[in-house]
Scaffold this motif. Sequence first.
Motif, PDB file in Angstrom:
ATOM      1  N   LEU A  35       0.823  -1.203   0.000  1.00 25.13           N
ATOM      2  CA  LEU A  35       0.000   0.000   0.000  1.00 25.13           C
ATOM      3  C   LEU A  35       0.862   1.262   0.000  1.00 25.13           C
ATOM      4  CD1 LEU A  35      -2.676  -1.249   2.534  1.00 25.13           C
ATOM      5  CD2 LEU A  35      -3.092  -0.718   0.130  1.00 25.13           C
ATOM      6  N   THR A  38       2.147   2.735  -3.353  1.00 26.98           N
ATOM      7  CA  THR A  38       1.265   3.562  -4.178  1.00 26.98           C
ATOM      8  C   THR A  38       1.461   5.050  -3.915  1.00 26.98           C
ATOM      9  OG1 THR A  38      -0.577   3.643  -2.586  1.00 26.98           O
ATOM     10  CG2 THR A  38      -0.467   1.739  -4.064  1.00 26.98           C
ATOM     11  N   ILE A  40       0.388   6.387  -0.974  1.00 25.80           N
ATOM     12  CA  ILE A  40      -0.766   6.761  -0.160  1.00 25.80           C
ATOM     13  C   ILE A  40      -0.415   7.934   0.753  1.00 25.80           C
ATOM     14  CG2 ILE A  40      -0.205   4.957   1.540  1.00 25.80           C
ATOM     15  CD1 ILE A  40      -3.207   4.789   2.167  1.00 25.80           C
ATOM     16  N   TRP A  44      -6.218  11.404   0.706  1.00 28.38           N
ATOM     17  CA  TRP A  44      -6.670  10.366  -0.221  1.00 28.38           C
ATOM     18  C   TRP A  44      -8.000   9.788   0.231  1.00 28.38           C
ATOM     19  CZ3 TRP A  44      -2.920   6.497  -2.910  1.00 28.38           C
ATOM     20  CH2 TRP A  44      -1.952   7.204  -3.630  1.00 28.38           C
ATOM     21  N   CYS A  46      -9.875   6.229   0.147  1.00 29.30           N
ATOM     22  CA  CYS A  46      -9.499   4.828  -0.036  1.00 29.30           C
ATOM     23  C   CYS A  46     -10.688   3.904   0.217  1.00 29.30           C
ATOM     24  CB  CYS A  46      -8.367   4.449   0.920  1.00 29.30           C
ATOM     25  SG  CYS A  46      -6.879   5.454   0.736  1.00 29.30           S
ATOM     26  N   LEU A 107      -7.372   4.915  -4.041  1.00 27.84           N
ATOM     27  CA  LEU A 107      -6.772   3.610  -3.764  1.00 27.84           C
ATOM     28  C   LEU A 107      -7.863   2.621  -3.381  1.00 27.84           C
ATOM     29  CD1 LEU A 107      -4.386   1.661  -3.089  1.00 27.84           C
ATOM     30  CD2 LEU A 107      -4.258   2.763  -0.839  1.00 27.84           C
ATOM     31  N   HIS A 109      -8.197  -1.466  -2.150  1.00 27.29           N
ATOM     32  CA  HIS A 109      -7.436  -2.625  -1.677  1.00 27.29           C
ATOM     33  C   HIS A 109      -8.385  -3.769  -1.337  1.00 27.29           C
ATOM     34  CE1 HIS A 109      -5.542  -5.020   1.704  1.00 27.29           C
ATOM     35  NE2 HIS A 109      -4.677  -5.181   0.732  1.00 27.29           N
ATOM     36  N   TRP A 136      -4.909   3.892  -7.763  1.00 27.62           N
ATOM     37  CA  TRP A 136      -4.217   2.608  -7.597  1.00 27.62           C
ATOM     38  C   TRP A 136      -5.160   1.520  -7.106  1.00 27.62           C
ATOM     39  CZ3 TRP A 136       1.035   2.096  -8.658  1.00 27.62           C
ATOM     40  CH2 TRP A 136       1.734   3.299  -8.883  1.00 27.62           C
ATOM     41  N   GLN A 262      -1.592   0.766 -11.354  1.00 33.71           N
ATOM     42  CA  GLN A 262      -2.108   2.121 -11.456  1.00 33.71           C
ATOM     43  C   GLN A 262      -3.015   2.235 -12.669  1.00 33.71           C
ATOM     44  OE1 GLN A 262       0.807   5.270 -12.054  1.00 33.71           O
ATOM     45  NE2 GLN A 262      -0.475   6.741 -10.971  1.00 33.71           N
TER      46      GLN A 262
END
Length: 263
Positions: A35, A38, A40, A44, A46, A107, A109, A136, A262
């Motif tokens: 993580l 990226t 971060i 951001w 997420c 982002l 995940h 990402w 990305q």
Amino acid sequence: MSTAKYIFTETQYAQELKRLQAIEKIFDPTSHQRLKSTGINTNWRCLEVGAGAGSITQWMAGMVGEKGQVVAVDLDTRFVANLEAGNVEVVEGDIQHLPLDKQSFDLVHARYVLIHNPDAHAFLSKLLELVKPGGWIVLEEPDFAAARAIAGEDSACQSVNNVNRAIEQMFTARGMDYGLGAKLPALLQSYDLQSFSVEVDTHLSQGGSGIATMMHMSTMQLAEKYLATGAVTQADIDHYGRFAEDPNTWAIYYATVGVVAQK
């Protein structure tokens, strides 16, 4: 991912929380590194898909700061419902059917989530829709096809390998791919991504180690499903547990494939 397809849905609260916390303790450090790669940063937005016991959600909330946001989605939010952070939103439901804005996250995940979906390609497409251009996606998925007993008594190794076959048959019967992790990079290749990196962690584990113990917990919780395949007996399940806790044994319980891309 439908509730009926998630293999741990019916497990007891305390057992499942313990298993999820074991996964966090073992795998969070590597997830943090992926993580961080990226970039971060504060502000951001997420998305954590499959929030589990909430450790990654809390970590990302600390990284993005008060002006950032983390949305944590899970089919079952009982373990994250009380996260105390002003920049965290917990949402219960199937990510494929939630009204989240497209291209709204810097982002996204997910760890050990796609494997529970019969149509991993459609699920992946949904996740990528939610990523901003230039944003990402970090995915981590298991490859159970890598599993095998390495060292131990012959009879115990045979039982471990029998359980591995039961795991394969359980996933196959549910329309899922137990070796999904190894195919994840090829899945992502079909999308127009700016950058792409792949890591494979094979997890050669000694009995009594974190991974071995966690897999023992999983096997105890899923014993009925394994027995239903006909590939194992109760004796195999019992031998598997003793093998997993014996420091003189070694096995690959599964490999983890991590992909950072990305959009």
